[in-house]
Design a protein around this motif. Sequence first.
Motif, mmCIF file in Angstrom:
data_model
loop_
_atom_site.group_PDB
_atom_site.id
_atom_site.type_symbol
_atom_site.label_atom_id
_atom_site.label_comp_id
_atom_site.label_asym_id
_atom_site.label_seq_id
_atom_site.Cartn_x
_atom_site.Cartn_y
_atom_site.Cartn_z
ATOM 1 N N ARG A 1 32.903 23.028 134.643
ATOM 2 C CA ARG A 1 34.247 22.722 134.140
ATOM 3 C C ARG A 1 35.230 23.859 134.427
ATOM 4 N NH1 ARG A 1 34.657 18.192 130.712
ATOM 5 N NH2 ARG A 1 32.657 17.357 129.962
ATOM 6 N N ALA A 2 34.748 25.094 134.403
ATOM 7 C CA ALA A 2 35.631 26.209 134.754
ATOM 8 C C ALA A 2 36.120 26.066 136.186
ATOM 9 C CB ALA A 2 34.903 27.542 134.567
ATOM 10 N N ILE B 1 31.690 13.831 133.461
ATOM 11 C CA ILE B 1 32.579 14.980 133.598
ATOM 12 C C ILE B 1 33.720 14.671 134.567
ATOM 13 C CG2 ILE B 1 32.747 17.365 134.428
ATOM 14 C CD1 ILE B 1 29.951 17.853 133.317
ATOM 15 N N LEU B 2 33.397 14.078 135.709
ATOM 16 C CA LEU B 2 34.446 13.761 136.675
ATOM 17 C C LEU B 2 35.468 12.798 136.081
ATOM 18 C CD1 LEU B 2 32.440 13.318 140.013
ATOM 19 C CD2 LEU B 2 33.942 15.222 139.384
ATOM 20 N N SER C 1 40.921 12.363 134.085
ATOM 21 C CA SER C 1 41.874 11.795 133.129
ATOM 22 C C SER C 1 42.766 12.873 132.532
ATOM 23 C CB SER C 1 41.125 11.055 132.012
ATOM 24 O OG SER C 1 40.429 11.955 131.163
ATOM 25 N N ASP C 2 42.282 14.123 132.531
ATOM 26 C CA ASP C 2 43.080 15.242 132.017
ATOM 27 C C ASP C 2 44.059 15.789 133.051
ATOM 28 O OD1 ASP C 2 41.845 15.096 129.572
ATOM 29 O OD2 ASP C 2 40.437 16.734 129.952
ATOM 30 N N ALA D 1 34.457 7.667 144.730
ATOM 31 C CA ALA D 1 35.430 7.072 145.651
ATOM 32 C C ALA D 1 36.626 6.531 144.881
ATOM 33 C CB ALA D 1 34.769 5.960 146.454
ATOM 34 N N GLU D 2 36.361 5.882 143.758
ATOM 35 C CA GLU D 2 37.439 5.340 142.925
ATOM 36 C C GLU D 2 38.364 6.442 142.417
ATOM 37 O OE1 GLU D 2 37.780 3.334 138.495
ATOM 38 O OE2 GLU D 2 35.992 2.914 139.702
ATOM 39 N N LEU D 3 37.786 7.617 142.136
ATOM 40 C CA LEU D 3 38.567 8.748 141.636
ATOM 41 C C LEU D 3 39.243 9.530 142.764
ATOM 42 C CD1 LEU D 3 36.121 10.102 138.890
ATOM 43 C CD2 LEU D 3 38.222 8.777 138.542
#
Length: 262
Positions: A112-113, A139-140, A145-146, A167-169
């Motif tokens: 996450r960092a 996590i992805l 979303s953030d 792929a969607e992201l």
Amino acid sequence: MLIDSHVNLHAPQFDEDRDEVIARAREAGVGLMVEISDRLATFEATHALAMAHDDIWCTVGVHPHEARHYPDLTADRLIELAGRPRVIGIGECGLDFHYDLSPRDRQAEVFRAHVHAARRTGLPLVVHTREADDVMAGILREEQSDGAFKFLMHCYTSGRELADLSAELGGWFSVSGIASFKAAEDVRAVIRNMPEDRIIVETDCPYLAPTPHRGRRNEPAYVGRVLETLAEVRGWTHEEALARTTDAFFALFHSVPKPAAA
């Protein structure tokens, strides 16, 4: 342009002939290489390679195997190092639940960092994931979303569901020599459904040498064989595969100037 998007030239396996390996890559037509950081302890060597060669760029990051050694790693530290010349990506980072060389919660924290550093710098994230599909997907999804960030699923050999989500992201994918292994039909099946404009190639040298070099030390000169395999799997001509992977590379690693010839 033939590009090896993931090399580990700082690895000790190249200590005896590193210059010759780089020369062979150029002779094989490799026009650009990305030297990958796997821990901050060796980042100076990684960065030095990029600074010494016009056709080598680099990343900064901590591999999940090494996460246990970096309990206090912050996005700020990664961003500081990413500000150096010729640093074009964040990572290699992610989750590896196959070997579990670092505690899983620590891997997630360190990953996450890196995500936060990628988001703040705008540099692409180089993601390693192995046997951690559900946690990686969570996590992805949560981090995107953030706030959006570019990311590459490097040497992708995980499942179809995670590939579809990535792929969607908006994620990119890199194909390695594993795709040429006789028993890797499941990997090839996933490659057939990757977004055609977001696929690049790599060697991950000195590991994962493609057929017919399997079992030997891998090196960037073999990335052409990976490209051939990708073309075969996708039903592309060599020229189509070369053009598509080149365009995809420069779309992802946008801070690398695109030569006119490419």
